[in-house]
Design an enzyme around this catalytic site. Structure first.
Site, mmCIF file in Angstrom:
data_model
loop_
_atom_site.group_PDB
_atom_site.id
_atom_site.type_symbol
_atom_site.label_atom_id
_atom_site.label_comp_id
_atom_site.label_asym_id
_atom_site.label_seq_id
_atom_site.Cartn_x
_atom_site.Cartn_y
_atom_site.Cartn_z
ATOM 1 N N ASP A 30 29.783 20.400 -23.700
ATOM 2 C CA ASP A 30 31.154 20.272 -24.211
ATOM 3 C C ASP A 30 31.103 19.596 -25.580
ATOM 4 O OD1 ASP A 30 33.904 19.267 -24.645
ATOM 5 O OD2 ASP A 30 34.231 19.945 -22.589
ATOM 6 N N ILE A 31 31.819 20.189 -26.521
ATOM 7 C CA ILE A 31 31.771 19.687 -27.908
ATOM 8 C C ILE A 31 32.556 18.382 -28.075
ATOM 9 C CG2 ILE A 31 33.791 20.869 -28.898
ATOM 10 C CD1 ILE A 31 31.855 21.796 -31.175
ATOM 11 N N GLN A 94 44.621 22.928 -18.125
ATOM 12 C CA GLN A 94 43.673 23.908 -18.659
ATOM 13 C C GLN A 94 44.043 24.213 -20.115
ATOM 14 O OE1 GLN A 94 43.606 27.800 -16.777
ATOM 15 N NE2 GLN A 94 41.615 28.298 -17.652
ATOM 16 N N VAL A 95 43.122 23.926 -21.013
ATOM 17 C CA VAL A 95 43.364 24.156 -22.439
ATOM 18 C C VAL A 95 42.771 25.502 -22.860
ATOM 19 C CG1 VAL A 95 42.881 23.307 -24.768
ATOM 20 C CG2 VAL A 95 43.476 21.687 -22.948
ATOM 21 N N HIS A 100 36.350 27.799 -16.416
ATOM 22 C CA HIS A 100 35.210 26.928 -16.693
ATOM 23 C C HIS A 100 35.212 25.745 -15.737
ATOM 24 C CE1 HIS A 100 38.578 25.679 -19.254
ATOM 25 N NE2 HIS A 100 38.142 24.438 -19.121
ATOM 26 N N HIS A 102 33.723 21.830 -15.452
ATOM 27 C CA HIS A 102 33.122 20.697 -16.153
ATOM 28 C C HIS A 102 32.179 19.985 -15.175
ATOM 29 C CE1 HIS A 102 36.326 20.320 -19.391
ATOM 30 N NE2 HIS A 102 37.004 21.000 -18.488
HETATM 31 P P1 AMP Z 1 39.939 22.272 -20.316
HETATM 32 O O1 AMP Z 1 40.784 21.169 -20.854
HETATM 33 O O2 AMP Z 1 39.575 22.099 -18.863
HETATM 34 O O3 AMP Z 1 40.494 23.652 -20.621
HETATM 35 O O4 AMP Z 1 38.560 22.133 -21.081
HETATM 36 C C1 AMP Z 1 38.219 22.801 -22.230
HETATM 37 C C2 AMP Z 1 37.007 22.094 -22.769
HETATM 38 O O5 AMP Z 1 36.393 22.945 -23.736
HETATM 39 C C3 AMP Z 1 37.317 20.767 -23.471
HETATM 40 O O6 AMP Z 1 36.635 19.708 -22.811
HETATM 41 C C4 AMP Z 1 36.793 20.987 -24.890
HETATM 42 O O7 AMP Z 1 36.182 19.847 -25.423
HETATM 43 C C5 AMP Z 1 35.809 22.128 -24.706
HETATM 44 N N1 AMP Z 1 35.580 22.958 -25.874
HETATM 45 C C6 AMP Z 1 36.522 23.531 -26.660
HETATM 46 N N2 AMP Z 1 35.935 24.241 -27.640
HETATM 47 C C7 AMP Z 1 34.589 24.106 -27.474
HETATM 48 C C8 AMP Z 1 33.449 24.596 -28.168
HETATM 49 N N3 AMP Z 1 33.565 25.367 -29.252
HETATM 50 N N4 AMP Z 1 32.221 24.265 -27.710
HETATM 51 C C9 AMP Z 1 32.103 23.475 -26.612
HETATM 52 N N5 AMP Z 1 33.134 22.988 -25.918
HETATM 53 C C10 AMP Z 1 34.371 23.284 -26.336
#
Ligand code: AMP
Ligand code: ZN
Length: 138
Positions: A30-31, A94-95, A100, A102
């Site tokens: 995760d970035i 969910q963003v 996915h 975590h």
């Molecule tokens: P969620 O809030 O469960 O949808 O998690 C989305 C996750 O994706 C967040 O923890 C972000 O930090 C991660 N994320 C978004 N863009 C990237 C990326 N380009 N590379 C790695 N992780 C990412």
């Protein structure tokens, strides 16, 4: 889905730090990590939520979730546990609308907080909720 950030990662259009990859599953860091080693595990094919996923692909993904947790715990001995988090739809946090999981390493006194206020329910109420759900069970 063309503008999906995780589909772009799968296609190599956006860089990622890969931990594991096979035909159907990708895991990368995760970035914006909640902790050192915070990993994401995704199906390579685009599905918006868990409800959209075929069982065979979901089984493959969840096996890799366990594998990533096992190797992360082995590699980072300063952590004593981990959370597996998986959110569906915006209302649940969910963003990125591509399924996915975590894997978030945990240690004593870290500042992460996944706690919620505990509710109260009578057994009769629980029974009614269970009936509603079980009606939909095949
Ligand atoms: P969620 O809030 O469960 O949808 O998690 C989305 C996750 O994706 C967040 O923890 C972000 O930090 C991660 N994320 C978004 N863009 C990237 C990326 N380009 N590379 C790695 N992780 C990412
Ligand atoms: Zn996608």
């Amino acid at each position: 889905m063309n503008d999906c950030i995780f589909c772009k990662i799968v296609k190599g259009e956006i860089p990622n730090i890969t931990l594991f990859e096979n035909e159907h599953v990708l895991s990368f860091l995760d970035i914006m990590p909640a902790a050192k080693g915070h990993a994401l595990i995704i199906p390579k094919k685009h599905y918006a939520t868990l409800l959209d996923m075929p069982h065979d692909e979901l089984k493959e993904v969840i096996e890799i979730v366990q594998k990533i947790a096992v190797v992360t715990m082995a590699a980072l001995p300063e952590f004593d546990g981990f959370n597996v988090l998986q959110s569906n739809n915006e209302v649940a946090g969910q963003v990125v609308p591509h399924v996915h999981f975590h894997v978030i390493p945990r240690q004593k006194d870290d500042k992460l907080d996944f706690a919620w206020d505990q509710g109260k329910a009578e057994m009769e109420e629980l029974k009614k909720w269970a009936e509603l759900v079980k009606e939909k069970m095949e």
